[in-house]
Write an enzyme that holds these catalytic residues in place. Structure first.
Site, PDB file in Angstrom:
ATOM      1  N   GLU A  26      92.223 -43.694  38.347  1.00  0.00           N
ATOM      2  CA  GLU A  26      91.540 -44.858  38.911  1.00  0.00           C
ATOM      3  C   GLU A  26      91.994 -45.071  40.355  1.00  0.00           C
ATOM      4  OE1 GLU A  26      89.282 -46.490  37.263  1.00  0.00           O
ATOM      5  OE2 GLU A  26      89.613 -45.645  35.267  1.00  0.00           O
ATOM      6  N   LYS A  81      99.670 -45.955  23.878  1.00  0.00           N
ATOM      7  CA  LYS A  81      99.353 -45.035  22.784  1.00  0.00           C
ATOM      8  C   LYS A  81     100.555 -44.841  21.858  1.00  0.00           C
ATOM      9  CE  LYS A  81      95.884 -42.807  25.641  1.00  0.00           C
ATOM     10  NZ  LYS A  81      95.564 -41.678  26.537  1.00  0.00           N
ATOM     11  N   VAL A 102      93.566 -42.680  20.495  1.00  0.00           N
ATOM     12  CA  VAL A 102      94.594 -41.756  20.985  1.00  0.00           C
ATOM     13  C   VAL A 102      94.004 -40.346  20.970  1.00  0.00           C
ATOM     14  CG1 VAL A 102      96.921 -40.844  20.668  1.00  0.00           C
ATOM     15  CG2 VAL A 102      96.427 -43.188  19.984  1.00  0.00           C
ATOM     16  N   THR A 105      83.388 -50.897  23.690  1.00  0.00           N
ATOM     17  CA  THR A 105      83.477 -51.659  24.937  1.00  0.00           C
ATOM     18  C   THR A 105      84.782 -51.312  25.665  1.00  0.00           C
ATOM     19  OG1 THR A 105      84.462 -53.532  23.756  1.00  0.00           O
ATOM     20  CG2 THR A 105      82.067 -53.561  24.069  1.00  0.00           C
ATOM     21  N   GLY A 154      86.937 -37.954  28.004  1.00  0.00           N
ATOM     22  CA  GLY A 154      85.608 -37.359  28.150  1.00  0.00           C
ATOM     23  C   GLY A 154      84.582 -38.156  27.365  1.00  0.00           C
ATOM     24  N   GLY A 213      87.848 -38.089  39.232  1.00  0.00           N
ATOM     25  CA  GLY A 213      87.596 -39.134  38.254  1.00  0.00           C
ATOM     26  C   GLY A 213      88.636 -39.232  37.159  1.00  0.00           C
ATOM     27  N   ASP A 249      99.751 -46.195  30.259  1.00  0.00           N
ATOM     28  CA  ASP A 249      98.707 -45.726  29.333  1.00  0.00           C
ATOM     29  C   ASP A 249      99.326 -44.972  28.154  1.00  0.00           C
ATOM     30  OD1 ASP A 249      95.826 -44.899  28.635  1.00  0.00           O
ATOM     31  OD2 ASP A 249      96.811 -42.964  28.880  1.00  0.00           O
ATOM     32  N   GLU A 306      90.081 -43.340  15.307  1.00  0.00           N
ATOM     33  CA  GLU A 306      90.525 -42.023  15.762  1.00  0.00           C
ATOM     34  C   GLU A 306      90.564 -41.922  17.275  1.00  0.00           C
ATOM     35  OE1 GLU A 306      92.366 -38.986  15.598  1.00  0.00           O
ATOM     36  OE2 GLU A 306      91.414 -39.047  13.637  1.00  0.00           O
TER      37      GLU A 306
END
Length: 338
Positions: free
Chosen positions: A209, A224, A152, A96, A321, A206, A220, A149
């Site tokens: 954002e 991580k 990150v 999600t 991806g 894409g 972001d 996994e």
């Protein structure tokens, strides 16, 4: 043993996982001894489908292609916890969307599974960032496994490499490109494009954002770093304690000047354990072109791990991806089944 898979979240990543499972069933059984049925798929927009004997993935994927929902299949009703029990699932793939404030709904899904002894793989950064210790203990207490996994570097197996590939080494430092959006933008700016134009192209493709703050301000990457600090060093480094500078003040002339000096400008995220205090940071840095990270362009991710026994080990691969992240869920499930 047949793995009975429940999937929570069937957006781009979840759908990609179902595609891989549908297309590679024979190959996965023959190569890895990985046998499975998908028994439950739950998605806020597409609906909920369940069959303890195994769903028809071909029919599910056809329904998604034609209607973007599961409306062509019989729907299942009940709370997620009830459906999880009725499905007989032995493993949950949780995909999600990330919510870094509450971890929901992923956190509730993962708790529900682990408390029932159901192993979990997730690509959701929220629950891992907010409740890593709790979830690890919950898994241990109930004889389940927890894998992550994909939180990150997507499907590029950094965490598996750190846990297994460099086992026996002392890790002194990690430093890498963990945000593909900003690396794409810096690549374009290195070609002479202004910041605004580079951002606009990243948004058109894409990568970024509509509100790019999370990427360009380094948030972001900082999340991580926080997660890696916990997973790899057992250190609690809240996201707001990561030293953080984004790329908004980087200019094409600065990048050009770095080139003249034989360097490239990259937004690097790192953990430095070489001194008594673990330093966690995200910052634009000039690095010499001889360094492996200097040649990483576009939306690719890469990280260099500095160890005592092996020296520097660099891992390069996709950091995003749909299929790449779906592969992270699959790789976790195969490893857990062993």
């Amino acid at each position: 043993m047949i793995n009975k898979i429940a999937l929570a979240g069937c957006g781009n990543v979840g759908t990609a996982l179902l595609e891989i499972l549908h297309e590679k069933k024979d190959e996965l059984r023959e190569k890895y001894g990985f046998e499975y049925k998908v028994v439950l798929v739950s998605d806020l927009m597409k609906g909920v489908i369940m069959d303890p004997e195994g769903l028809d993935l071909g029919a599910a994927l056809e329904s998604v292609r034609e209607t973007r929902t599961f409306e062509k299949l019989p729907r299942a009703e009940g709370s997620f916890e009830e459906l999880l029990e009725r499905s007989g699932a032995t493993v949950l793939a949780e995909g999600t969307p990330t919510n870094l404030k509450t971890g929901e709904p992923g956190l509730t899904h993962i708790r529900a599974a682990l408390s029932r002894g159901i192993s979990v793989t997730t690509t959701n950064k929220g629950p891992i960032a907010l409740a890593f210790d709790e979830l690890t203990e919950l898994a241990k207490a109930n004889g389940a496994q927890l894998s992550y996994e994909g939180v990150v570097m997507s499907g590029t197996p950094l965490i598996d490499m750190m846990k297994n590939g460099v086992a026996g080494c002392s890790v002194l430092k990690l430093e890498g490109i963990l945000n593909g959006t900003t690396n794409f933008m810096l690549t374009k700016m290195g070609e002479g494009m202004e910041y605004g134009a580079a951002l606009a192209e990243a948004q058109a493709l894409g990568y970024a954002e509509a509100d790019p703050t999370g990427d360009v301000e380094g948030w972001d990457a900082a999340v991580k770093v926080s997660i890696l600090a916990k997973i790899l060093f057992g250190a609690d480094v809240p996201v707001d304690k990561v030293e953080r500078t984004g790329i908004t003040k980087v200019t094409p002339p600065q990048i050009e000047e770095a080139k003249k000096n034989g360097c490239a400008v990259k937004l690097l995220a790192g953990l430095d354990a070489s001194s008594s205090r673990l330093r966690a940071y995200v910052e634009p840095k000039e690095i010499p072109m001889s360094h492996p990270l200097a040649s990483i362009n576009g939306a690719t991710n890469a990280i260099t791990v500095t160890t005592d026994n092996l020296g520097d080990v660099t891992l390069i691969g996709p950091g995003a991806g749909r299929k790449e992240t779906g592969q992270a869920l699959l790789g976790d499930m195969i490893r857990m089944s062993r």
